[in-house]
Design an enzyme around this catalytic site. Structure first.
Site, PDB file in Angstrom:
ATOM      1  CB  CYS A  70     -48.067 -92.173 -66.207  1.00 47.91           C
ATOM      2  SG  CYS A  70     -47.402 -92.072 -67.852  1.00 47.91           S
ATOM      3  CD  GLU A  82     -51.047 -68.344 -65.921  1.00 46.28           C
ATOM      4  OE1 GLU A  82     -49.987 -68.706 -66.433  1.00 46.28           O
ATOM      5  OE2 GLU A  82     -51.870 -69.144 -65.432  1.00 46.28           O
ATOM      6  CG  HIS A 117     -39.967 -53.648 -81.068  1.00 44.02           C
ATOM      7  ND1 HIS A 117     -39.264 -52.692 -81.763  1.00 44.02           N
ATOM      8  CD2 HIS A 117     -40.165 -53.151 -79.826  1.00 44.02           C
ATOM      9  CE1 HIS A 117     -39.030 -51.661 -80.959  1.00 44.02           C
ATOM     10  NE2 HIS A 117     -39.577 -51.911 -79.784  1.00 44.02           N
ATOM     11  NE  ARG A 161     -50.415 -87.792 -61.667  1.00 48.40           N
ATOM     12  CZ  ARG A 161     -49.533 -87.342 -60.794  1.00 48.40           C
ATOM     13  NH1 ARG A 161     -49.930 -86.857 -59.660  1.00 48.40           N
ATOM     14  NH2 ARG A 161     -48.247 -87.380 -61.044  1.00 48.40           N
ATOM     15  CE  LYS A 165     -54.142 -71.522 -66.991  1.00 45.49           C
ATOM     16  NZ  LYS A 165     -52.871 -71.359 -66.386  1.00 45.49           N
ATOM     17  CD1 TRP A 177     -50.224 -86.970 -71.160  1.00 48.30           C
ATOM     18  CD2 TRP A 177     -47.989 -87.017 -71.196  1.00 48.30           C
ATOM     19  NE1 TRP A 177     -49.782 -85.811 -71.752  1.00 48.30           N
ATOM     20  CE2 TRP A 177     -48.420 -85.821 -71.790  1.00 48.30           C
ATOM     21  CE3 TRP A 177     -46.622 -87.264 -71.118  1.00 48.30           C
ATOM     22  CZ2 TRP A 177     -47.538 -84.866 -72.294  1.00 48.30           C
ATOM     23  CZ3 TRP A 177     -45.739 -86.314 -71.615  1.00 48.30           C
ATOM     24  CH2 TRP A 177     -46.197 -85.129 -72.193  1.00 48.30           C
ATOM     25  CG  ASN A 197     -46.382 -93.174 -63.494  1.00 45.65           C
ATOM     26  OD1 ASN A 197     -47.031 -93.881 -64.258  1.00 45.65           O
ATOM     27  ND2 ASN A 197     -46.908 -92.582 -62.423  1.00 45.65           N
ATOM     28  N   GLY A 198     -42.625 -92.548 -66.037  1.00 48.00           N
ATOM     29  CA  GLY A 198     -41.236 -92.112 -66.220  1.00 48.00           C
ATOM     30  C   GLY A 198     -40.684 -92.594 -67.543  1.00 48.00           C
ATOM     31  CD  GLU A 236     -52.213 -74.292 -69.552  1.00 44.92           C
ATOM     32  OE1 GLU A 236     -51.348 -74.961 -69.000  1.00 44.92           O
ATOM     33  OE2 GLU A 236     -52.946 -73.491 -68.915  1.00 44.92           O
ATOM     34  CE  LYS A 241     -52.857 -79.227 -61.598  1.00 43.67           C
ATOM     35  NZ  LYS A 241     -52.998 -77.823 -62.028  1.00 43.67           N
TER      36      LYS A 241
HETATM   37  C1  G6P Z   1     -47.711 -78.529 -66.466  1.00 40.98           C
HETATM   38  C2  G6P Z   1     -49.090 -78.044 -66.108  1.00 40.98           C
HETATM   39  C3  G6P Z   1     -49.055 -76.534 -65.882  1.00 40.98           C
HETATM   40  C4  G6P Z   1     -48.025 -76.181 -64.840  1.00 40.98           C
HETATM   41  C5  G6P Z   1     -46.643 -76.725 -65.190  1.00 40.98           C
HETATM   42  C6  G6P Z   1     -45.668 -76.597 -64.031  1.00 40.98           C
HETATM   43  O1  G6P Z   1     -47.354 -78.071 -67.718  1.00 40.98           O
HETATM   44  O2  G6P Z   1     -50.011 -78.364 -67.123  1.00 40.98           O
HETATM   45  O3  G6P Z   1     -50.327 -76.097 -65.456  1.00 40.98           O
HETATM   46  O4  G6P Z   1     -47.954 -74.799 -64.701  1.00 40.98           O
HETATM   47  O5  G6P Z   1     -46.738 -78.116 -65.489  1.00 40.98           O
HETATM   48  O6  G6P Z   1     -46.117 -77.411 -62.986  1.00 40.98           O
HETATM   49  P1  G6P Z   1     -45.769 -77.249 -61.463  1.00 40.98           P
HETATM   50  O7  G6P Z   1     -46.504 -78.360 -60.797  1.00 40.98           O
HETATM   51  O8  G6P Z   1     -44.268 -77.426 -61.350  1.00 40.98           O
HETATM   52  O9  G6P Z   1     -46.193 -75.908 -61.022  1.00 40.98           O
END
Ligand code: G6P
Length: 629
Positions: free
Chosen positions: A2, A502, A525, A27, A506, A91, A117-118, A509, A624
């Site tokens: 948010c 990673e 396995h 975000r 990616k 959000w 927010n929260g 996501e 984000k």
């Molecule tokens: C969210 C984002 C990710 C990020 C993660 C941790 O899930 O979408 O891209 O890696 O948070 O965020 P941070 O700001 O703590 O690295």
């Protein structure tokens, strides 16, 4: 997650709020809204209106499910003249994305509007109480309950600030809020606990509120960061701050150095692509001023007052979420190999609730791009409370983790807007490499070895540039071939096992293709059962200590007709005979290969996602900065 924007001044509020919300779009959100207090000039005895005199204003709320552009269209259809207002991108947490669940939410009387927010954890308890008192609720949100609670206190000539304060004393949970009331048209009240809020000090009788400085830097760079349990009454004339327990406080005004162009696309189609291409520079920035090549050593300013504790550390605990967690996994391999200190890596969300053992000599590092991730912050607090030295590796300057840590290192990647993290990851790896050299030099690493590692590290930005230039076209073509795959497997070993994780993260996501990352040797396995002619397998196989082993894993995939896309070291001809596609990266020290090998994986996910027509900068359901648990 948010976003909050607030404005009070002499200009039209709507355009300022809408452009602020657009800056926060990255975000992640599913709906957006505005609340404004329309100027109602007082009517004089002769019936003439005196312009510019505020009486009781009319509170108007415009909100809808969807994008800020939808809200903008709505606001254009219903123009309101207002010089005070609040705006929100939501959000969903409590209640699905819908018009009615969008913020602002209003109280029973409809004269108070709040954006939040929260999460209010005890909202159902408060709601039951309010229902018993005859309140009716329109939405499923915890925020509406808070609006009604504030309304309950906003009686008997109490100020809005006092009503908000009393309501917050009953609330358990996390919040960043901004509140307007129709009969207090000269102020916005805001408060924070666990969800960031920054106040922008304007120059011409105007002030701003935002959950992220990006929303207001077009207007001012002078900011006040609210800390947890603090609140502010923001008027045209100024900002008054106090604690939620009602102690007046004076907060310093700080200057943010973020440039506007850093939060714009600069000619790229997407922020993600821009950020991928920024990496040669951001990696250089992460090293700037920190390398003492002659001494084979590293100076990290934010750790200087903790050198003894770091020298005596018996164990490091790295905690993080998402992409930052993958960086932590690579950090473990680096630090254990070169500094010989035991390192534990743990998801922050697990660490915080399982009563972890913290002993003397434990040093914790919270790794976070945003510095606001709720789980990482809570894990840091847990570790700190149990006596660990708590240090941060953070991107966003002034963020909560940065402020609450005992010290730390900024990665200086600049604002990362694309939801899928790219440049922050390689900058985190760069800082972890610096930390490894520094910790190593405190222990077993010689000056000669330190120097050799530094030289390799200094070469990295140019090698990243080369990787971008030499692989992008090939990857774009390749993406077309694989864009309709339903599953992907990513394999890697040693330093490149977390890179496989990673790469898979990616892809899922932003393209919504199911992808799994695995340590290459673990494939046999379980995941090997999935391999057939429809399964693309990305194998990260630079010529390092485990190269030969990874080649055997590739053979196992080929034998089952899987399509192998290999990431290999320039000049490696052997792998060409085994893999269908080879993407080459320059040779470097094994420890540093992840900074290079992840680049093609970032590009692969970007081009597959765009070929599938996905919105890569704002992928569905993701945020984000995850400020709720
Ligand atoms: C969210 C984002 C990710 C990020 C993660 C941790 O899930 O979408 O891209 O890696 O948070 O965020 P941070 O700001 O703590 O690295």
């Amino acid at each position: 997650m948010c976003g909050i924007v607030g404005y009070i001044g002499n200009r039209e509020a709507s355009p300022i709020l809408l452009s602020g919300l657009k800056r926060l779009e990255y975000r992640g959100y599913d709906s957006a809204g505005l609340a404004l207090i329309e100027d109602f000039p007082a009517i004089a005895e002769n019936g003439q209106r005196h312009s510019g005199i505020h009486a009781v204003g009319r509170l108007v709320v415009e909100k809808c499910k969807g994008k800020v552009t939808d809200l903008e269209a709505m606001a254009a259809d219903h123009p309101h003249h207002a010089t005070i207002g609040i705006g929100h991108t939501r959000w969903a947490t409590h209640g699905a994305p819908s018009d009615v669940n969008s913020h602002p939410q209003t109280d029973e009387s409809g004269r108070i509007a709040i954006i939040h927010n929260g999460i209010i954890e005890n909202y159902s308890h408060i709601k039951d109480r309010l229902l018993a008192r005859g309140h009716t609720f329109k939405s499923e949100t915890d925020t509406e309950v808070l609006a009604h609670l504030i309304g309950e206190f906003y009686v008997d000539g109490r100020s809005l600030t006092e009503a908000v304060r009393l309501a917050l004393n009953e609330v358990v949970g996390a919040y960043g809020i901004a509140v307007l009331a129709a009969d207090a048209p000269e102020e916005i009240v805001c408060a924070r606990k666990g969800s960031p809020l920054v106040l922008g000090v304007g120059s011409d009788n105007e002030n701003f509120i935002a959950s992220d400085a990006a929303a207001i830097i077009a207007h001012t760079r002078q900011v006040i960061y609210l800390a947890d349990n603090e609140m502010a009454t923001v008027t045209r004339a100024g900002i008054k701050t106090r604690t939620i327990s009602n102690v007046e406080i004076t907060k310093p005004v700080e200057v943010i150095e973020m440039e506007l162009e850093a939060i714009e696309k600069g000619g790229y189609d997407h922020f993600m692509l821009k950020e991928i291409h920024e990496q040669p520079r951001t990696i250089t920035d992460a090293m700037r001023g920190r390398v003492v090549e002659e001494e084979g050593n590293i100076v990290l300013g934010g750790l200087q007052s903790h050198l003894d504790e770091l020298r005596q550390a018996k164990r490091l605990i790295l905690t993080a979420c998402g992409t930052s967690f993958h960086a932590a996994l690579i950090g473990k391999y680096m630090i254990e190999q070169y500094a010989r200190v035991p390192v534990e890596v743990e998801y922050a969300s697990e660490f915080r609730y399982r009563n972890p053992i913290i002993e003397e000599g434990d040093v914790m590092f919270g790794i976070s791009q945003s510095g606001e991730t709720a789980d990482t912050l809570a894990a840091m607090r847990e570790g700190k409370g149990k006596g660990a030295l708590a240090l941060g590796i953070v991107n966003v300057v002034g963020s909560t983790i940065a402020r609450e840590s005992n010290g730390g290192v900024y990665i200086h990647a600049g604002p990362e807007i694309g939801v899928a993290s790219t440049k922050a990851f390689t900058s985190q790896l760069t800082v972890l490499s610096l930390l490894t050299i520094m910790l190593g030099r405190m222990r077993h690493l010689s000056v000669v070895d330190g120097r050799a590692m530094i030289r390799k590290l200094l070469e990295i930005p140019e090698k990243v540039q080369r990787t971008l230039e030499s692989t992008e076209r090939q990857i774009r073509e390749l993406s077309d071939t694989f864009k309709n795959a339903s599953n992907f497997l990513y394999l890697g070993r040693g330093y490149n096992y977390p890179v496989a994780l990673e790469g898979a993260l990616k892809l899922k996501e932003i393209s919504y293709i199911h992808a799994e990352g695995y340590p290459a040797a673990e494939m046999k396995h379980g995941p090997i059962a999935l391999i057939d002619e429809n399964m693309p397998v990305v194998v990260v196989a630079p010529q390092d200590e485990v190269y030969e082993k990874v080649l055997s894993n590739i053979q196992e995939v080929r034998a089952r007709k899987g399509h192998v896309i290999a990431i290999a070291t320039e000049g490696d001809e052997q792998i060409g005979a085994l893999a269908e596609q080879v993407i080459y990266i320059p040779a470097t020290l094994s420890m540093l290969t992840p900074i290079l090998s992840v680049i093609p994986l970032q590009l692969l996910s970007y081009y597959i996602a765009t070929a599938r027509g996905c919105n890569v900068d704002q992928p569905r359901n993701l945020a984000k900065s995850v400020t709720v648990e």
